[in-house]
Scaffold this motif. Structure first.
Motif, PDB file in Angstrom:
ATOM      1  N   ARG B  74      14.647  -8.117  26.583  1.00 24.29           N
ATOM      2  CA  ARG B  74      15.233  -7.377  26.875  1.00 24.29           C
ATOM      3  C   ARG B  74      15.808  -6.134  26.218  1.00 24.29           C
ATOM      4  NH1 ARG B  74      19.519 -12.130  30.700  1.00 24.29           N
ATOM      5  NH2 ARG B  74      18.228 -13.288  30.584  1.00 24.29           N
ATOM      6  N   LEU B  75      15.297  -5.686  25.412  1.00 28.41           N
ATOM      7  CA  LEU B  75      15.400  -4.317  24.625  1.00 28.41           C
ATOM      8  C   LEU B  75      14.944  -3.031  25.499  1.00 28.41           C
ATOM      9  CD1 LEU B  75      12.323  -4.878  21.966  1.00 28.41           C
ATOM     10  CD2 LEU B  75      15.161  -4.991  22.192  1.00 28.41           C
ATOM     11  N   LEU B  76      16.043  -2.008  25.364  1.00 29.81           N
ATOM     12  CA  LEU B  76      15.637  -1.086  26.460  1.00 29.81           C
ATOM     13  C   LEU B  76      14.560   0.051  26.435  1.00 29.81           C
ATOM     14  CD1 LEU B  76      19.602  -0.764  26.012  1.00 29.81           C
ATOM     15  CD2 LEU B  76      18.458  -1.445  27.849  1.00 29.81           C
ATOM     16  N   PRO B  77      13.971   0.016  27.389  1.00 28.39           N
ATOM     17  CA  PRO B  77      12.739   0.615  27.279  1.00 28.39           C
ATOM     18  C   PRO B  77      12.723   2.664  26.836  1.00 28.39           C
ATOM     19  CG  PRO B  77      12.758   0.694  29.178  1.00 28.39           C
ATOM     20  CD  PRO B  77      13.976   0.061  28.377  1.00 28.39           C
TER      21      PRO B  77
END
Lengths: 249, 186
Positions: B74-77
């Protein structure tokens, strides 16, 4: 080296089309049907010496940009509301579908009854842009992976931070692409509205007058101006958006 | 303290829990164990407030702040590794310290798409540890990590969350033992 090759290629293609245009106008030999590039250039030069022309360019630009900006702002806010409140979406979807499916000419004629000729191109540009931006924002927000929204929920980011830090960057690339496409639509529909309602100081009115007096080289020259303005406006907005989006994303 | 009092939860017709009760004390380390589909992740989601129970009551002693390593990173790209952590309210220095501890110091200004799967997993762990929290949820947190990195990660978690409640879901009893966690079979 690459850049000069590009310029060379572009010039060659431009020359090819100019030759094709020249050949067609020479074969037809009727300035009323297809004027030659030279007479079009002459007409353009005459326009450039006319003070009225610059007023027309300025006012047409202002009207269309106003309609475009209104469309982007309203479309953006409506897209958010549509995503947030299902009742808002249910109530507004038929209107949106109607705007999308009714030909722009019908709207122009109908709006002639409601608005002064000065306002009408603004309204028509707005009407073309708003549903496009609306759909882009609404669909973009709906398609964001819920896992990222859950992340914001767990860490209690709050509505504003969640929107600006997570949701907006996700929808931005598609929103920019849509806004640029919408700019072309705003420009085309705005000029079309001007041609029909003929407000003072407008490129549309100049086009219509040239058509009435069968000044085809003038029509060609004005069409060329409209195309150049549309391209320049797109490049200008692209530049602003790029600078802005670099800050956000 | 977190108290689950006779909670029931179902997905449509499929009952996941019925009258399940559990008391999780402050500072306790708990590991949920069980077959796939037995509701381990659902229980964690309930504890994070992402699912509402059909029946029963969940009581939190005070306004407890959660933190989690989810099954997915769930890392913001569009954000850098450091921004991915600070955007959740974490202190920058703390985030850098944790990233350094997990061997990711040189990547703080990189975007997630430039890191390997194992590195991204460690970023997710560093993120969970950098925010201010009262209880930590680890849902298959070490999947994709080699033994060395699992050991380093568990050491850091044990150090940062020493007095905090840790709730773990894992298929590895070894990991549960490294945490000295109380095992609860679901």
């Amino acid at each position: 080296m690459k850049q000069s090759r590009k310029v060379l290629k572009f010039t060659a293609i431009l020359l090819l089309w100019l030759i094709i245009w020249f050949v067609i106008s020479s074969i037809l030999n009727k300035e009323i049907l297809v004027p030659s590039p030279i007479s079009t250039l002459n007409a353009l030069a005459k326009l450039c010496l006319d003070k009225q022309f610059y007023f027309s360019v300025l006012y047409s630009l202002l009207r269309i940009i106003a309609g475009y900006l209104l469309g982007v702002v309203f479309g953006f806010l409506s897209g958010i509301l549509s995503n947030k409140f299902s009742i808002f979406k249910a109530v507004t979807t038929p209107v949106l579908q109607l705007i999308k499916s009714v030909p722009v000419a019908s709207f122009i004629i109908l709006a002639l009854v409601w608005f002064k000729s000065d306002i009408l191109p603004i309204f028509i540009s707005f009407l073309m842009v708003m549903p496009m931006v609306w759909s882009s924002v609404e669909t973009g927000l709906t398609n964001i992976d819920k896992k990222y929204i859950e992340l914001a929920q767990v860490y209690k980011l709050g509505a504003a931070k969640t929107f600006f830090q997570i949701k907006l960057p996700f929808i931005l690339p598609n929103l920019i692409a849509t806004s640029l496409t919408a700019l072309g639509f705003a420009w085309k529909s705005g000029i079309a509205a001007e041609v029909i309602c003929r407000p003072d100081n407008s490129l549309g009115n100049m086009l219509q007058e040239s058509k009435i007096y069968i000044e085809t080289p003038n029509v060609f020259a004005l069409t060329f101006v409209v195309a150049i303005l549309s391209l320049s406006l797109e490049l200008f907005i692209k530049r602003i958006l790029r600078r802005y989006t670099n800050d956000i994303t | 303290m977190i108290l689950l009092d006779n909670i029931s939860f179902s997905y449509g017709e499929n009952n996941i829990f019925k009258d399940f009760s559990l008391e999780i004390k402050k500072g306790e380390k708990i590991c949920f164990f069980g077959e796939s589909g037995c509701g381990k992740t659902t229980l964690l989601r309930i504890l994070l407030g992402l699912e509402k129970v059909d029946n029963g009551k969940i009581t939190y002693n005070g306004n407890l702040k959660p933190s989690a390593v989810f099954q997915e990173n769930r890392l913001l790209p569009f954000k850098t590794i450091l921004e991915n952590i600070t955007v959740l309210g974490a202190d920058t220095q703390k985030a850098i310290q944790n990233l350094n501890a997990l061997g990711l110091g040189e990547y703080i200004n990189s975007k997630p798409n430039t890191l390997s799967g194992g590195q991204l997993r460690r970023v997710a762990i560093a993120r969970a540890l950098s925010v201010d929290f009262d209880y930590l949820i680890l849902d298959e947190a070490f999947t994709g990590l080699d033994d060395e990195n699992i050991k380093t990660s568990i050491n850091l978690i044990s150090q940062v969350a020493k007095d905090k409640t840790i709730i773990i879901v894992t298929h590895s009893l070894k990991e549960a033992k490294l945490f000295n966690a109380k095992i609860i079979n679901l």
